[in-house]
Scaffold this active site. Structure first.
Site, PDB file in Angstrom:
ATOM      1  N   ARG A 116       0.858  -1.177   0.000  1.00 17.85           N
ATOM      2  CA  ARG A 116       0.000   0.000   0.000  1.00 17.85           C
ATOM      3  C   ARG A 116       0.893   1.225   0.000  1.00 17.85           C
ATOM      4  NH1 ARG A 116      -2.379   0.753   5.312  1.00 17.85           N
ATOM      5  NH2 ARG A 116      -0.830   2.396   5.366  1.00 17.85           N
ATOM      6  N   HIS A 120      -3.418   4.700   4.798  1.00 17.91           N
ATOM      7  CA  HIS A 120      -4.682   3.942   4.835  1.00 17.91           C
ATOM      8  C   HIS A 120      -5.865   4.834   4.458  1.00 17.91           C
ATOM      9  CE1 HIS A 120      -7.569   0.932   6.204  1.00 17.91           C
ATOM     10  NE2 HIS A 120      -8.168   1.875   6.879  1.00 17.91           N
ATOM     11  N   TYR A 129       4.944   4.953  10.933  1.00 20.97           N
ATOM     12  CA  TYR A 129       5.209   3.521  11.130  1.00 20.97           C
ATOM     13  C   TYR A 129       5.982   2.844  10.004  1.00 20.97           C
ATOM     14  CZ  TYR A 129       0.755   3.345   8.582  1.00 20.97           C
ATOM     15  OH  TYR A 129      -0.245   3.542   7.674  1.00 20.97           O
TER      16      TYR A 129
HETATM   17  C1  TPP Z   1     -14.556  -5.922  12.794  1.00 18.45           C
HETATM   18  C2  TPP Z   1     -13.764  -4.665  12.525  1.00 18.45           C
HETATM   19  N1  TPP Z   1     -12.744  -4.337  13.331  1.00 18.45           N
HETATM   20  C3  TPP Z   1     -12.007  -3.231  13.092  1.00 18.45           C
HETATM   21  C4  TPP Z   1     -12.299  -2.427  12.014  1.00 18.45           C
HETATM   22  C5  TPP Z   1     -11.493  -1.158  11.753  1.00 18.45           C
HETATM   23  N2  TPP Z   1     -10.666  -1.320  10.555  1.00 18.45           N
HETATM   24  C6  TPP Z   1     -11.021  -0.764   9.372  1.00 18.45           C
HETATM   25  S1  TPP Z   1      -9.911  -1.093   8.150  1.00 18.45           S
HETATM   26  C7  TPP Z   1      -8.928  -1.980   9.225  1.00 18.45           C
HETATM   27  C8  TPP Z   1      -7.677  -2.622   8.755  1.00 18.45           C
HETATM   28  C9  TPP Z   1      -7.934  -3.619   7.677  1.00 18.45           C
HETATM   29  O1  TPP Z   1      -6.709  -4.170   7.258  1.00 18.45           O
HETATM   30  P1  TPP Z   1      -6.592  -5.037   5.946  1.00 18.45           P
HETATM   31  O2  TPP Z   1      -7.557  -6.176   5.994  1.00 18.45           O
HETATM   32  O3  TPP Z   1      -5.156  -5.403   5.792  1.00 18.45           O
HETATM   33  O4  TPP Z   1      -7.095  -4.066   4.790  1.00 18.45           O
HETATM   34  P2  TPP Z   1      -6.336  -2.792   4.156  1.00 18.45           P
HETATM   35  O5  TPP Z   1      -5.678  -2.016   5.252  1.00 18.45           O
HETATM   36  O6  TPP Z   1      -5.352  -3.360   3.187  1.00 18.45           O
HETATM   37  O7  TPP Z   1      -7.448  -2.048   3.469  1.00 18.45           O
HETATM   38  C10 TPP Z   1      -9.470  -2.001  10.516  1.00 18.45           C
HETATM   39  C11 TPP Z   1      -8.852  -2.658  11.683  1.00 18.45           C
HETATM   40  C12 TPP Z   1     -13.391  -2.813  11.187  1.00 18.45           C
HETATM   41  N3  TPP Z   1     -13.728  -2.093  10.113  1.00 18.45           N
HETATM   42  N4  TPP Z   1     -14.099  -3.920  11.464  1.00 18.45           N
END
Ligand code: TPP
Length: 222
Positions: A116, A120, A129
């Site tokens: 990425r 985010h 980070y």
């Molecule tokens: C159940 C839940 N916990 C926490 C979140 C908050 N959250 C939104 S995006 C994210 C990180 C997702 O990481 P990843 O699956 O690697 O996707 P990317 O960052 O590549 O979009 C989190 C923790 C959420 N949306 N749903």
């Protein structure tokens, strides 16, 4: 997984593609879906887009597995690891997995390695980070640039076709933005509908609070 299983019960010729981030693989739902899919041999392809980070959390803090594709072994399905920035390779691996599912072979877990390069969201400061050097290295592996370079080198892409693709992308994006702006405004009070058959006391209180706030705003007192 549910959609794939339902489609098969109905006799529909469907293969579902389920996409998840590297962080998403730490959620319980991910494991349940893979387990059921393998046991029921559901026609589904799981594609993990491993871009190295779940917001600020690096992959090393999400898993101790040698790769996310390794997880397939424990569920009893094939696992494939692919360079996610190589569009042709991703297409090849996914097409294979779809053929396998369509032929009744069940699910496949595909892990596509990528990065990425941006934060985010615009509320995230990625410099806190990770280092710039890492980001710059990956910028040099932009999947669209790589595909363009490869097709041009093979004489399969000329300037005119490139411009047509860019124009088509711009038109599609502009159309999408325009249609999103046309969405009818939602009634915020709907937030409380369809949560419980009988709203709880807390929900009724929250509903009244919001109603009062909206009325105060409409009355111009805010
Ligand atoms: C159940 C839940 N916990 C926490 C979140 C908050 N959250 C939104 S995006 C994210 C990180 C997702 O990481 P990843 O699956 O690697 O996707 P990317 O960052 O590549 O979009 C989190 C923790 C959420 N949306 N749903």
């Amino acid at each position: 997984m549910g959609l794939a299983h339902a489609a098969r019960l109905k006799g529909d010729d469907v293969v579902a593609l389920a996409m998840v981030g590297d962080g998403g693989t730490s959620e319980g739902d991910f494991h349940e879906a893979l387990n059921f899919a393998a046991v029921w041999r559901a026609p589904v392809v799981f594609l993990v887009q491993n871009n190295g980070f779940a917001i600020s959390v690096p992959l090393a803090k999400q898993t101790a597995a040698p790769s996310l594709a390794h997880k397939a072994v424990g569920y009893g399905m094939p696992g494939r690891l692919v360079d996610g920035n190589d569009a042709a390779a991703v297409h090849e691996v996914l097409a294979d997995a779809v053929r396998h599912a369509r032929a009744g072979g069940g699910p496949t877990l595909v892990e596509a390695i990528t990065y990425r390069v941006d934060a985010h969201t615009n509320a995230d400061d990625a410099t806190r980070y990770r280092g710039d050097a890492e980001v710059e290295t990956w910028r040099g592996h932009d999947p669209i640039d790589l595909l363009e370079h490869e097709l041009t080198a093979r004489g399969l892409l000329d300037e005119e076709t490139k411009q047509a693709a860019r124009d088509a992308a711009e038109t599609m994006a502009a159309d999408l933005r325009a249609r999103m702006n046309q969405d009818a405004p939602l009634d915020p009070m709907e937030l409380f509908a369809h949560v419980y058959a009988e709203p709880t006391t807390q929900l009724r209180e929250q509903r009244a609070l919001l109603q009062a706030e909206i009325e105060a705003e409409q009355g111009g007192t805010h």
